[in-house]
Write an enzyme that holds these catalytic residues in place. Structure first.
Site, PDB file in Angstrom:
ATOM      1  N   CYS A   1      -1.518   8.776   4.269  1.00 30.04           N
ATOM      2  CA  CYS A   1      -1.592   8.425   2.855  1.00 30.04           C
ATOM      3  C   CYS A   1      -2.934   8.873   2.286  1.00 30.04           C
ATOM      4  O   CYS A   1      -3.057   9.145   1.105  1.00 30.04           O
ATOM      5  CB  CYS A   1      -1.410   6.934   2.684  1.00 30.04           C
ATOM      6  SG  CYS A   1      -2.446   6.012   3.804  1.00 30.04           S
TER       7      CYS A   1
ATOM      8  N   GLU B   1       0.886  -1.169   0.000  1.00 31.97           N
ATOM      9  CA  GLU B   1       0.000   0.000   0.000  1.00 31.97           C
ATOM     10  C   GLU B   1       0.914   1.208   0.000  1.00 31.97           C
ATOM     11  O   GLU B   1       1.787   1.334   0.858  1.00 31.97           O
ATOM     12  CB  GLU B   1      -0.913  -0.020   1.228  1.00 31.97           C
ATOM     13  CG  GLU B   1      -1.904  -1.188   1.229  1.00 31.97           C
ATOM     14  CD  GLU B   1      -2.791  -1.261  -0.004  1.00 31.97           C
ATOM     15  OE1 GLU B   1      -3.075  -0.216  -0.630  1.00 31.97           O
ATOM     16  OE2 GLU B   1      -3.179  -2.384  -0.393  1.00 31.97           O
TER      17      GLU B   1
HETATM   18  P1  NAD Z   1       9.187   5.187   2.726  1.00 34.07           P
HETATM   19  O1  NAD Z   1       8.872   4.586   1.419  1.00 34.07           O
HETATM   20  O2  NAD Z   1      10.250   6.199   2.805  1.00 34.07           O
HETATM   21  O3  NAD Z   1       9.606   4.026   3.757  1.00 34.07           O
HETATM   22  C1  NAD Z   1       8.783   2.903   3.994  1.00 34.07           C
HETATM   23  C2  NAD Z   1       9.646   1.774   4.499  1.00 34.07           C
HETATM   24  O4  NAD Z   1      10.484   1.328   3.422  1.00 34.07           O
HETATM   25  C3  NAD Z   1      10.593   2.186   5.629  1.00 34.07           C
HETATM   26  O5  NAD Z   1      10.691   1.124   6.568  1.00 34.07           O
HETATM   27  C4  NAD Z   1      11.906   2.379   4.889  1.00 34.07           C
HETATM   28  O6  NAD Z   1      13.033   2.229   5.720  1.00 34.07           O
HETATM   29  C5  NAD Z   1      11.822   1.255   3.873  1.00 34.07           C
HETATM   30  N1  NAD Z   1      12.720   1.400   2.723  1.00 34.07           N
HETATM   31  C6  NAD Z   1      13.073   2.529   2.079  1.00 34.07           C
HETATM   32  N2  NAD Z   1      13.891   2.239   1.048  1.00 34.07           N
HETATM   33  C7  NAD Z   1      14.043   0.888   1.053  1.00 34.07           C
HETATM   34  C8  NAD Z   1      14.758  -0.028   0.233  1.00 34.07           C
HETATM   35  N3  NAD Z   1      15.479   0.396  -0.816  1.00 34.07           N
HETATM   36  N4  NAD Z   1      14.710  -1.355   0.541  1.00 34.07           N
HETATM   37  C9  NAD Z   1      13.939  -1.808   1.579  1.00 34.07           C
HETATM   38  N5  NAD Z   1      13.244  -0.983   2.379  1.00 34.07           N
HETATM   39  C10 NAD Z   1      13.287   0.351   2.113  1.00 34.07           C
HETATM   40  O7  NAD Z   1       7.806   5.739   3.330  1.00 34.07           O
HETATM   41  P2  NAD Z   1       7.549   6.556   4.676  1.00 34.07           P
HETATM   42  O8  NAD Z   1       8.104   7.937   4.501  1.00 34.07           O
HETATM   43  O9  NAD Z   1       7.922   5.777   5.880  1.00 34.07           O
HETATM   44  O10 NAD Z   1       5.961   6.629   4.666  1.00 34.07           O
HETATM   45  C11 NAD Z   1       5.267   7.559   3.906  1.00 34.07           C
HETATM   46  C12 NAD Z   1       4.748   6.960   2.625  1.00 34.07           C
HETATM   47  O11 NAD Z   1       3.951   5.825   2.936  1.00 34.07           O
HETATM   48  C13 NAD Z   1       3.844   7.906   1.856  1.00 34.07           C
HETATM   49  O12 NAD Z   1       4.106   7.801   0.483  1.00 34.07           O
HETATM   50  C14 NAD Z   1       2.449   7.387   2.182  1.00 34.07           C
HETATM   51  O13 NAD Z   1       1.477   7.706   1.230  1.00 34.07           O
HETATM   52  C15 NAD Z   1       2.690   5.922   2.279  1.00 34.07           C
HETATM   53  N6  NAD Z   1       1.670   5.264   3.083  1.00 34.07           N
HETATM   54  C16 NAD Z   1       0.711   4.563   2.429  1.00 34.07           C
HETATM   55  C17 NAD Z   1      -0.308   3.943   3.146  1.00 34.07           C
HETATM   56  C18 NAD Z   1      -1.387   3.169   2.442  1.00 34.07           C
HETATM   57  O14 NAD Z   1      -2.115   2.437   3.099  1.00 34.07           O
HETATM   58  N7  NAD Z   1      -1.520   3.300   1.135  1.00 34.07           N
HETATM   59  C19 NAD Z   1      -0.333   4.047   4.534  1.00 34.07           C
HETATM   60  C20 NAD Z   1       0.675   4.771   5.174  1.00 34.07           C
HETATM   61  C21 NAD Z   1       1.675   5.359   4.429  1.00 34.07           C
END
Ligand code: NAD
Length: 543
Positions: free
Chosen positions: A327, A293
């Site tokens: 989100c 998501e």
């Molecule tokens: P992010 O993508 O920066 O990080 C999410 C996770 O991915 C973190 O644990 C991060 O450390 C990890 N990550 C980052 N790069 C990685 C890689 N190369 N390999 C493996 N893991 C990696 O997101 P964020 O800033 O924590 O959260 C905000 C984002 O999440 C926004 O885009 C928001 O819309 C989305 N979000 C979506 C929902 C939904 O249900 N659709 C819910 C909450 C947040």
């Protein structure tokens, strides 16, 4: 071994407490905040039965007071990813064989612990670590997480009870086996409940997990681990590691027993992980399940018949609660020219009364954004508006990162419906408004549908039933969660299963049966009671 068809206690959504002055819940959370602020905690990784302290300490601070130290966590490296995978695989057989009612009981107990003795602690940790006011913490870390745990247990029971038909002399059965291997849960900073759900949903179905929380959420993630331990979750079922994303990915996605990714976070990160999994497909023993998501560019579409006050309130709550870091946060609004003046006046007056500051003071509706990187990204968008001829700031637009990462709730009026703030996810307290000629309702619906790569949430405000149906048709694929006369945030487990399509994710609906189905691989069993002993068929007897 089970000797009964057990029924999970019927779940009801956890009531949201009010935290009014003088209430016992307010007193409890104030105590918990004081306690947390008075100490520095030392957070290990949890791998199998071990608590790992690497000595590579990373500071945890409140986003609203970034010089204060709440504690440190111990960062790991690739070797810890290997160890955590080993621990998950070692725990797998016993966990998968444990009768489902015992798995359920652990998570139901965890829900009760959060509802009771851990409620103030997990809320306080979320308020301090992620800068949420008490209401935002309560609906997330307490209520939504309790709901995820309780409703998922019910969905598990429902899945197990879905059985095929049988003909005479035959008994057909379905077994919902956990996946072979381990599941990788990668979680975002913004919701404590999502972090807790992404690791527990597959675990409930008998899988063992490697959980990598976002660094900015580790302060509340460690409370979740404490709850799991208090609830009696066996060692190795959920292993929590703090390793840079790409370092963790390098080990996980090259492991033959990688069985599934349960991800929530940004779209680009998810796409990169999917690409890596695709490139490595020959390595794996089975096709990994990929559930993600991701981002949103969530809309409020207003029809000429809408109620001005309802629209303005939906914008304030939908766009600015938790500083727009949901989100689902409303970030683009389309308003007909007959209503704009009134909505604008109402909006600006409301924003004048809103207070911003530390969540430790309960009068603050707006708190800080999560970290320096976010603060810089959001304020750059604001600065570009200030220099643009396509758009102007009509409320807010100021920011100050000296003590905490504070950005005023900001309203942008855009002349260009394709201006960057109308199309890109900003993930901050910024909403963009486009005013359309009221007789161009249908064309504007098409504009809403086509101006962003995302399709997570969206709302239509209208008193005209034909307009509601028309927008529901044209926007059929523009949102996975569609709201009629309500703000596009605040989905409740069991009531509005959550998730979006297009660039917003695989739409496997967190907190729904269809999500749990992704974490099992069904085995069909046909048992024949009276064996067939002659190969002959009657049609073979004569020509
Ligand atoms: P992010 O993508 O920066 O990080 C999410 C996770 O991915 C973190 O644990 C991060 O450390 C990890 N990550 C980052 N790069 C990685 C890689 N190369 N390999 C493996 N893991 C990696 O997101 P964020 O800033 O924590 O959260 C905000 C984002 O999440 C926004 O885009 C928001 O819309 C989305 N979000 C979506 C929902 C939904 O249900 N659709 C819910 C909450 C947040």
């Amino acid at each position: 071994m089970s000797f009964g068809n057990f029924k999970i206690p019927q779940p009801i959504n956890e009531p949201v407490l009010n935290y009014i002055e003088g209430s016992s819940e307010k007193q409890a959370v104030k105590e918990a905040l004081k306690q947390a602020k008075s100490q520095e905690i030392d957070v290990p990784m949890y791998i199998g039965s071990e608590k790992i302290r690497t000595g590579k300490k990373v500071k945890m601070s409140p986003p609203h007071d970034h010089q204060h130290v709440l504690g440190h966590f111990h960062e790991g490296d690739a070797s810890h990813v290997h160890d955590a995978i080993e621990a998950a695989l070692a725990a797998k057989e016993s966990w998968a064989k444990l009768s489902w009612e015992h798995r359920a009981a652990i998570f139901l107990k965890a829900a009760d612990l959060i509802a009771g003795p851990y409620r103030a602690k997990i809320n306080a940790a979320t308020m301090l670590g992620q800068s949420k006011n008490i209401y935002q913490a309560e609906i997330d870390a307490a209520c939504e997480y309790i709901d995820f745990l309780k409703f998922n247990a019910t969905y598990m029971e429902e899945i197990y009870s879905q059985q095929p038909k049988s003909s005479a002399g035959v008994w057909n059965r379905m077994e919902y086996r956990p996946l072979e291997g381990f599941v990788f849960a990668v979680t975002p900073f913004n919701f404590t409940s999502i972090a807790g759900n992404l690791c527990t949903a597959p675990a409930m179905m008998g899988n063992t997990i490697l959980w990598k929380p976002a660094y900015a959420q580790i302060y509340s993630a460690q409370v979740i681990m404490e709850v799991f331990q208090a609830a009696g979750l066996p060692d190795g079922v959920i292993n929590m590691i703090y390793v840079d994303g790409p370092v963790a990915g390098e080990v996980v996605f090259n492991h033959p027993e990688f069985a599934g990714l349960h991800f929530t976070g940004s779209t680009q990160v998810f796409k990169n992980l999917w690409k890596t999994i695709g490139q490595n497909i020959d390595i794996y023993n089975s096709y990994p399940r990929i559930v993600g998501e991701t981002g949103g560019k969530d809309f409020i579409m207003v029809h000429a018949s809408a109620d001005v006050q309802e629209v303005s309130t939906a914008i304030v709550r939908g766009a600015f609660e938790y500083q727009g870091q949901k989100c689902s946060a409303a970030s683009r609004v389309y308003i007909p020219d007959n209503l704009w003046r009134e909505v604008q006046e109402h909006l600006i007056n409301t924003l004048k009364g809103i207070k911003m500051g530390s969540p430790e003071n309960f009068m603050h509706f707006i708190n800080a954004v999560i970290d320096k990187k976010s603060f810089e990204k959001i304020t750059q968008y604001i600065d570009r508006v200030k220099a643009s001829s396509d758009a102007e700031i009509i409320a807010g637009g100021n920011y100050d990162g000296a003590k905490g990462y504070f950005i005023e709730p900001t309203v942008i009026l855009s002349k260009n419906p394709h201006y960057e703030t109308m199309c890109e996810e900003i993930f901050g307290p910024v909403v963009s408004v486009y005013v359309y000629p009221q007789d161009e309702f249908e064309a504007t619906l098409t504009l809403v549908d086509q101006s962003s790569a995302y399709a997570l949430t969206g709302a239509i405000f209208s008193k005209d039933r034909y307009a509601i149906e028309r927008s529901s048709d044209i926007l059929q694929y523009a949102a996975g969660n569609f709201y009629i006369n309500d703000k596009p945030t605040g989905a409740v487990v069991g009531q509005q299963p959550f998730g979006g399509g297009r660039g917003s994710g695989t739409n496997d609906k967190a907190g729904a049966q269809m999500n749990l189905l992704r974490w099992v691989s069904a085995r069909t069993i046909k048992e024949t009671f009276m064996g067939v002993t002659d190969y002959n068929y009657p049609f073979l007897d004569a020509e």
